[in-house]
Design an enzyme around this catalytic site. Structure first.
Site, PDB file in Angstrom:
ATOM      1  N   LYS A  92      85.509  91.033 -17.550  1.00  0.00           N
ATOM      2  CA  LYS A  92      84.232  91.356 -16.896  1.00  0.00           C
ATOM      3  C   LYS A  92      84.245  92.684 -16.144  1.00  0.00           C
ATOM      4  O   LYS A  92      83.288  93.435 -16.192  1.00  0.00           O
ATOM      5  CB  LYS A  92      83.833  90.228 -15.947  1.00  0.00           C
ATOM      6  CG  LYS A  92      83.507  88.953 -16.695  1.00  0.00           C
ATOM      7  CD  LYS A  92      83.135  87.835 -15.764  1.00  0.00           C
ATOM      8  CE  LYS A  92      82.996  86.555 -16.560  1.00  0.00           C
ATOM      9  NZ  LYS A  92      82.479  85.450 -15.792  1.00  0.00           N
ATOM     10  N   ASP A 128      76.269  85.680 -13.525  1.00  0.00           N
ATOM     11  CA  ASP A 128      77.144  84.714 -12.833  1.00  0.00           C
ATOM     12  C   ASP A 128      76.656  84.391 -11.417  1.00  0.00           C
ATOM     13  O   ASP A 128      76.725  83.237 -10.986  1.00  0.00           O
ATOM     14  CB  ASP A 128      78.577  85.257 -12.739  1.00  0.00           C
ATOM     15  CG  ASP A 128      79.366  85.045 -14.028  1.00  0.00           C
ATOM     16  OD1 ASP A 128      79.006  84.151 -14.815  1.00  0.00           O
ATOM     17  OD2 ASP A 128      80.345  85.790 -14.238  1.00  0.00           O
TER      18      ASP A 128
HETATM   19  P1  NAP Z   1      89.255  87.856 -13.670  1.00  0.00           P
HETATM   20  O1  NAP Z   1      88.235  88.949 -13.575  1.00  0.00           O
HETATM   21  O2  NAP Z   1      90.440  88.042 -14.522  1.00  0.00           O
HETATM   22  O3  NAP Z   1      89.685  87.540 -12.140  1.00  0.00           O
HETATM   23  C1  NAP Z   1      90.759  86.841 -11.842  1.00  0.00           C
HETATM   24  C2  NAP Z   1      90.815  86.595 -10.314  1.00  0.00           C
HETATM   25  O4  NAP Z   1      91.690  85.520 -10.102  1.00  0.00           O
HETATM   26  C3  NAP Z   1      91.363  87.755  -9.520  1.00  0.00           C
HETATM   27  O5  NAP Z   1      90.833  87.687  -8.223  1.00  0.00           O
HETATM   28  C4  NAP Z   1      92.863  87.465  -9.524  1.00  0.00           C
HETATM   29  O6  NAP Z   1      93.548  87.975  -8.389  1.00  0.00           O
HETATM   30  C5  NAP Z   1      92.862  85.960  -9.449  1.00  0.00           C
HETATM   31  N1  NAP Z   1      94.014  85.372 -10.119  1.00  0.00           N
HETATM   32  C6  NAP Z   1      94.289  85.376 -11.443  1.00  0.00           C
HETATM   33  N2  NAP Z   1      95.411  84.676 -11.701  1.00  0.00           N
HETATM   34  C7  NAP Z   1      95.850  84.232 -10.498  1.00  0.00           C
HETATM   35  C8  NAP Z   1      96.966  83.460 -10.090  1.00  0.00           C
HETATM   36  N3  NAP Z   1      97.853  82.980 -10.976  1.00  0.00           N
HETATM   37  N4  NAP Z   1      97.111  83.186  -8.786  1.00  0.00           N
HETATM   38  C9  NAP Z   1      96.215  83.656  -7.897  1.00  0.00           C
HETATM   39  N5  NAP Z   1      95.130  84.405  -8.221  1.00  0.00           N
HETATM   40  C10 NAP Z   1      94.955  84.677  -9.500  1.00  0.00           C
HETATM   41  O7  NAP Z   1      88.607  86.490 -14.169  1.00  0.00           O
HETATM   42  P2  NAP Z   1      87.086  86.051 -14.143  1.00  0.00           P
HETATM   43  O8  NAP Z   1      86.405  86.507 -15.373  1.00  0.00           O
HETATM   44  O9  NAP Z   1      86.507  86.391 -12.830  1.00  0.00           O
HETATM   45  O10 NAP Z   1      87.195  84.454 -14.287  1.00  0.00           O
HETATM   46  C11 NAP Z   1      87.750  83.647 -13.307  1.00  0.00           C
HETATM   47  C12 NAP Z   1      87.559  82.175 -13.644  1.00  0.00           C
HETATM   48  O11 NAP Z   1      86.190  81.792 -13.478  1.00  0.00           O
HETATM   49  C13 NAP Z   1      87.905  81.809 -15.090  1.00  0.00           C
HETATM   50  O12 NAP Z   1      88.568  80.583 -15.083  1.00  0.00           O
HETATM   51  C14 NAP Z   1      86.562  81.639 -15.761  1.00  0.00           C
HETATM   52  O13 NAP Z   1      86.608  80.735 -16.840  1.00  0.00           O
HETATM   53  C15 NAP Z   1      85.747  81.079 -14.616  1.00  0.00           C
HETATM   54  N6  NAP Z   1      84.301  81.307 -14.785  1.00  0.00           N
HETATM   55  C16 NAP Z   1      83.480  80.248 -14.969  1.00  0.00           C
HETATM   56  C17 NAP Z   1      82.123  80.451 -15.104  1.00  0.00           C
HETATM   57  C18 NAP Z   1      81.196  79.304 -15.280  1.00  0.00           C
HETATM   58  O14 NAP Z   1      80.074  79.509 -15.720  1.00  0.00           O
HETATM   59  N7  NAP Z   1      81.600  78.127 -14.931  1.00  0.00           N
HETATM   60  C19 NAP Z   1      81.584  81.738 -15.064  1.00  0.00           C
HETATM   61  C20 NAP Z   1      82.447  82.776 -14.884  1.00  0.00           C
HETATM   62  C21 NAP Z   1      83.812  82.547 -14.761  1.00  0.00           C
HETATM   63  P3  NAP Z   1      94.123  89.483  -8.332  1.00  0.00           P
HETATM   64  O15 NAP Z   1      92.950  90.349  -7.950  1.00  0.00           O
HETATM   65  O16 NAP Z   1      95.175  89.442  -7.311  1.00  0.00           O
HETATM   66  O17 NAP Z   1      94.634  89.778  -9.718  1.00  0.00           O
END
Ligand code: NAP
Length: 309
Positions: A92, A128
């Site tokens: 994203k 979102d």
């Molecule tokens: P992203 O941009 O890759 O962001 C990841 C975030 O999580 C960052 O803040 C990262 O921290 C943190 N993170 C990743 N791995 C981690 C770990 N092992 N321990 C601690 N922090 C960790 O991902 P995203 O696209 O925002 O998605 C995040 C989640 O939301 C996904 O599971 C996605 O499926 C879900 N989601 C769901 C919906 C829905 O409609 N339900 C919509 C959107 C997203 P750092 O900054 O330190 O790397």
């Protein structure tokens, strides 16, 4: 004509040879989701139900695109007859720098979850934040403006979009937590003007960025109503909970953006603590309905989408 299952997963190599790979698929694949991982995504079943409901002869598919493949995938997308795509983890934020134009929601969050292709240009939006707002209303019967909210994963694409929505709604209080604290600090600086107003909350600050450690979380959670997990932690059944049950209390509402598995480690911790919990299915529904509206300039058939989930 080949009728292809929409649970199938395509790759960058397929996009490169798209006409050969999928040129004879009927109805044609002109929508999809790019992600890594992507196998868990329920967007295809939800969006395909919407397409069938309106008798739109188009299919929505999954694309397993790795972080280092996004630029090429978006380049192919410009050349193909796609209506648009969704972006999920980890694309994203990276996509924001690679599109041709962005609407206000995407510009604010610096992250894109929906792209519409128009005249070979990629136009980015972010549904979102609004999807989150609607999900909280439907799951907990409250408005985010009345809540003190803590977001874990505030440095990611989803965390940014949710945090901006909370700021725009002028929620009571916002606590940003992230593994990389600098990202939460940077976001807090941008959101500070929204929290300068005179809501009276006692001694606690209305906006804070804090480290992701037990002592910092414990100090915050007494002054928080809603806890949001916006990290991918929980997508694997063996993942630890992002907040242990011992820090949760019965007054907390716990929202996990992860929806697969449906009962994440965090939601199990919420149960254990006697707190109310909800997974991300409702957010998926609402952000998806808003994406459909962007692609087709018409209201989405939300009941058909809900049934499909
Ligand atoms: P992203 O941009 O890759 O962001 C990841 C975030 O999580 C960052 O803040 C990262 O921290 C943190 N993170 C990743 N791995 C981690 C770990 N092992 N321990 C601690 N922090 C960790 O991902 P995203 O696209 O925002 O998605 C995040 C989640 O939301 C996904 O599971 C996605 O499926 C879900 N989601 C769901 C919906 C829905 O409609 N339900 C919509 C959107 C997203 P750092 O900054 O330190 O790397």
């Amino acid at each position: 004509m080949k009728q292809r299952s929409t649970t199938e997963r395509y790759t960058l190599a397929d996009l490169e040879n798209w006409r050969r790979t999928a040129g004879d698929v009927d109805p044609p694949i002109r929508l999809g989701v790019f992600g890594d991982p992507v196998a868990h995504s329920l967007s295809p079943q939800m969006q395909n139900a919407a397409l069938r409901e309106y008798e739109i002869r188009v299919q929505y598919a999954r694309f397993h695109i790795r972080a280092n493949e996004l630029r090429s995938a978006l380049r192919f997308l410009r050349q193909l007859d796609f209506i648009g795509i969704n972006l999920t983890v980890p694309h994203k934020i990276a996509a924001f720098a690679q599109i041709d134009a962005a609407n206000e929601s995407a510009t604010r969050a610096g992250a894109v979850n929906t792209i519409r292709v128009r005249d070979r240009k990629l136009i980015g939006s972010n549904t979102d934040g609004e999807g989150f707002l609607r999900a909280i209303r439907s799951q907990f019967s409250v408005d985010i403006r009345d809540l003190r909210i803590l977001i874990i994963g505030a440095g990611g694409g989803t965390g940014h979009a949710i945090a901006w929505q909370c700021a725009l709604e002028n929620c009571e209080r916002l606590v940003l937590v992230n593994r990389t604290l600098e990202k939460a600090n940077a976001l807090a600086e941008r959101l500070r003007p929204f929290f300068a107003g005179p809501r009276v909350l006692g001694p606690v600050a209305r906006l804070e960025a804090v480290a992701w450690d037990e002592a910092a979380l414990r100090a915050q959670l007494g002054d928080v109503d809603l806890i949001v997990n916006a990290t991918p932690v929980g997508m694997s059944p063996s993942d630890p909970t992002p907040i242990p049950a011992r820090l949760l209390a019965p007054h907390h509402m716990v929202f996990d953006a992860v929806y697969s598995p449906s009962k994440t480690s965090l939601l199990r911790a919420a149960d254990e603590a006697g707190a109310r919990g909800a997974n991300g299915l409702s957010m998926l529904l609402h952000q998806g309905a808003l994406a459909f509206q962007i692609w087709f300039d018409r209201e989405a058939p939300i009941e058909a989408m809900r049934r499909a989930l």
